[in-house]
Design a protein around this motif. Structure first.
Motif, PDB file in Angstrom:
ATOM      1  N   TRP A 120      40.404  27.622  43.341  1.00  0.00           N
ATOM      2  CA  TRP A 120      39.697  28.875  43.088  1.00  0.00           C
ATOM      3  C   TRP A 120      38.359  28.915  43.830  1.00  0.00           C
ATOM      4  N   THR A 125      37.782  32.471  45.681  1.00  0.00           N
ATOM      5  CA  THR A 125      36.563  33.285  45.737  1.00  0.00           C
ATOM      6  C   THR A 125      36.496  34.118  47.012  1.00  0.00           C
ATOM      7  N   VAL A 128      39.359  37.314  46.616  1.00  0.00           N
ATOM      8  CA  VAL A 128      39.074  38.419  45.694  1.00  0.00           C
ATOM      9  C   VAL A 128      38.422  39.585  46.437  1.00  0.00           C
ATOM     10  N   PHE A 135      44.180  41.071  44.170  1.00  0.00           N
ATOM     11  CA  PHE A 135      43.050  40.148  44.108  1.00  0.00           C
ATOM     12  C   PHE A 135      41.817  40.815  43.509  1.00  0.00           C
ATOM     13  N   ASN A 137      40.531  40.121  40.651  1.00  0.00           N
ATOM     14  CA  ASN A 137      39.737  39.159  39.911  1.00  0.00           C
ATOM     15  C   ASN A 137      40.446  37.815  39.918  1.00  0.00           C
ATOM     16  N   GLN A 138      39.867  36.890  39.196  1.00  0.00           N
ATOM     17  CA  GLN A 138      40.386  35.527  39.161  1.00  0.00           C
ATOM     18  C   GLN A 138      41.827  35.476  38.637  1.00  0.00           C
ATOM     19  N   SER A 140      44.132  37.803  38.662  1.00  0.00           N
ATOM     20  CA  SER A 140      45.097  38.389  39.600  1.00  0.00           C
ATOM     21  C   SER A 140      45.343  37.472  40.802  1.00  0.00           C
ATOM     22  N   TYR A 141      44.335  36.703  41.198  1.00  0.00           N
ATOM     23  CA  TYR A 141      44.524  35.743  42.301  1.00  0.00           C
ATOM     24  C   TYR A 141      45.572  34.703  41.910  1.00  0.00           C
TER      25      TYR A 141
END
Length: 229
Positions: A120, A125, A128, A135, A137-138, A140-141
């Protein structure tokens, strides 16, 4: 005079912002990427090669996720684009259960969440983007990465091409297996010596498969060995 002070203050802010970015090695242009690379490990070889202390009996006998990486040209980067920390509580119970089986570390004594945190912070990062639903947010990534793993099953693709664990085949046989699959594009393979270690699938920013252009990490002069479980 007031306009001059405003102008000078704006210049000052610009200098401070760029200095901060340089300190973090994040020049504005360094956060750009033109495609994504989805990398999966062949678990038996990853276990054997990444950490001699890896206990194969505790490792899934399957392909596992390494990560989904924003990529610029032939470079796996940018990286470390923001200071947003990893927050496991954002992930659902189903996601965590899946990741504990298929997104695992091969370093003994390193818990899986430490590996997810690394992926992440280094790659997520940068992926996003508030304009892309995949993407936002976290969460959805990580969910997008899971979805890609489920959609493009490497074991199934190779089995359909009659390439099974324990076999040794020419590099072109592996590449053609992916080209004639639902991926339909050139992937990139990495080997540890002659042993298949990982596969990279490349996607455009709309998550459609594209040809990977980086040179393969496996020799075309020797057969590639697909290690057994």
């Amino acid at each position: 005079m007031e306009k001059l002070w405003i102008c000078l203050f704006a210049i000052f802010l610009f200098i401070v912002a760029n200095a901060a970015l340089r300190e973090l090695q994040l020049e504005p242009e360094d956060t750009k990427f033109d495609h994504l690379t989805f990398t999966q490990f062949w678990a038996p070889e990853a276990c054997r090669s990444i950490d001699p202390r890896c206990k194969f009996t505790n490792v899934s006998s399957d392909w596992t996720i390494h990560g989904l990486w924003p990529t610029m040209g032939n470079t796996h980067g940018p990286a470390h684009c923001t200071n947003e920390s990893f927050n496991q509580s954002l992930l659902t119970a189903d996601m965590l259960k899946f990741m504990d089986k298929y997104w695992i570390t091969y370093v003994k004594y390193e818990p899986n969440p430490s590996f997810w945190e690394h992926e992440w912070i280094k790659h997520g990062t940068c992926a996003v983007d508030g304009d892309k639903t995949e993407f936002l947010n976290q969460k959805s990534y990580f969910q997008t990465t899971i979805n890609l793993y489920n959609k493009y099953n490497i074991s199934t693709i190779l089995t359909k091409a009659n390439i099974k664990p324990g076999m040794s085949r020419p590099l072109d046989d592996f590449l053609n297996a992916f080209k004639t699959s639902e991926i339909g594009k050139t992937v990139r393979l990495d080997c540890n010596g002659v042993f298949l270690l990982d596969v990279e699938i490349c996607f455009n920013l709309s998550l459609q498969p594209i040809d990977c252009t980086s040179p393969t990490g496996c020799s075309s002069k020797k057969n590639v060995s697909y290690e057994p479980y």
